[in-house]
Design a protein around this motif. Structure first.
Motif, short mmCIF file in Angstrom:
data_model
loop_
_atom_site.label_atom_id
_atom_site.label_comp_id
_atom_site.label_asym_id
_atom_site.label_seq_id
_atom_site.Cartn_x
_atom_site.Cartn_y
_atom_site.Cartn_z
N TYR A 1 0.65 -1.56 -0.14
CA TYR A 1 0.14 0.03 0.14
C TYR A 1 0.86 1.26 0.05
CZ TYR A 1 -3.49 4.05 0.55
OH TYR A 1 -4.16 4.69 0.36
N GLU B 1 -8.47 0.99 -0.06
CA GLU B 1 -8.01 0.26 0.29
C GLU B 1 -6.84 1.32 1.45
OE1 GLU B 1 -3.56 -1.14 -1.46
OE2 GLU B 1 -4.91 -0.36 -2.63
N ARG C 1 -9.23 0.06 4.65
CA ARG C 1 -9.33 -1.08 4.56
C ARG C 1 -8.04 -1.59 5.63
NH1 ARG C 1 -11.20 -1.04 0.20
NH2 ARG C 1 -9.85 -2.01 -1.16
N THR C 2 -6.74 -1.14 5.19
CA THR C 2 -5.65 -1.62 5.82
C THR C 2 -5.19 -1.35 6.93
OG1 THR C 2 -4.00 -0.44 4.54
CG2 THR C 2 -5.10 -2.53 3.11
#
Length: 194
Positions: free
Chosen positions: A84, A138, A141-142
């Motif tokens: 990421y 993203e 979410r991470t």
């Protein structure tokens, strides 16, 4: 350019390419349909088949810019792999490189989006914001980014990157620092939200 290329349907793309070059090299004030026709080697009326007026040409240039920026960001993110922070850095670097290489086009793109009377296609803009939105989602979410309003985070990220690009294009920051500043901005952005 010959009339032969025009008859094969290339005039619109030739005019847009020449308009983009003119915008980049000479500025928006030098853009005129008549001058583009002269440079393309066609009659002064020929461009009006594709662009009824100068504003239609500018709107088409903004569309091209949004499409290209969305493509470049998406490709950079894809090349970065699954990590990421690497994806965020790749997107930031791609944005700043685009905005410093084509600063006048970026100004035109966002002016066209915000001003009444402009009729730009939303496709490239939607793809651009979807790409940025997916990247923010993203991160949320991470756990790399905080939960909360993803639109606010997207706006903060774009404002930060546009600010770096503006410093470079105005000469207040050296161009050779573009990638480093993008990397630093993302590192601070992620560090502040972990």
């Amino acid at each position: 350019m010959s009339d032969h290329a025009y008859h094969h349907g290339n005039l619109r793309s030739v005019l847009l390419a020449e308009a983009e070059r003119t915008l980049r090299d000479e500025g928006i004030d030098r853009l005129s349909l008549r001058e583009l026709a002269r440079r393309a080697g066609v009659s002064s009326a020929a461009p009006r088949r594709h662009f009824p007026d100068r504003q239609a040409l500018l709107d088409a240039l903004a569309e091209v810019g949004f499409d290209r920026l969305a493509d470049e960001l998406g490709a950079a993110i894809d090349r970065a792999g699954a990590d990421y922070p690497a994806r965020m850095r790749a997107a930031a670097i791609a944005y700043i490189r685009f905005a410093t290489r084509d600063g006048a086009l970026v100004d035109l793109m966002f002016a066209a989006k915000t001003q009444a009377g402009h009729s730009i296609s939303e496709e490239g803009l939607v793809r651009l914001f979807a790409t940025a939105g997916e990247l923010i989602a993203e991160g949320q979410r991470t756990g790399a980014l905080p939960s909360g309003d993803p639109d606010r985070l997207r706006l903060l990220l774009v404002a930060t990157l546009q600010g770096v690009a503006a410093l470079i294009t105005s000469g207040r920051a050296p161009a050779e620092l573009a990638d480093t500043l993008a990397d630093d901005a993302v590192a601070l952005f992620l560090r502040d939200h972990r």
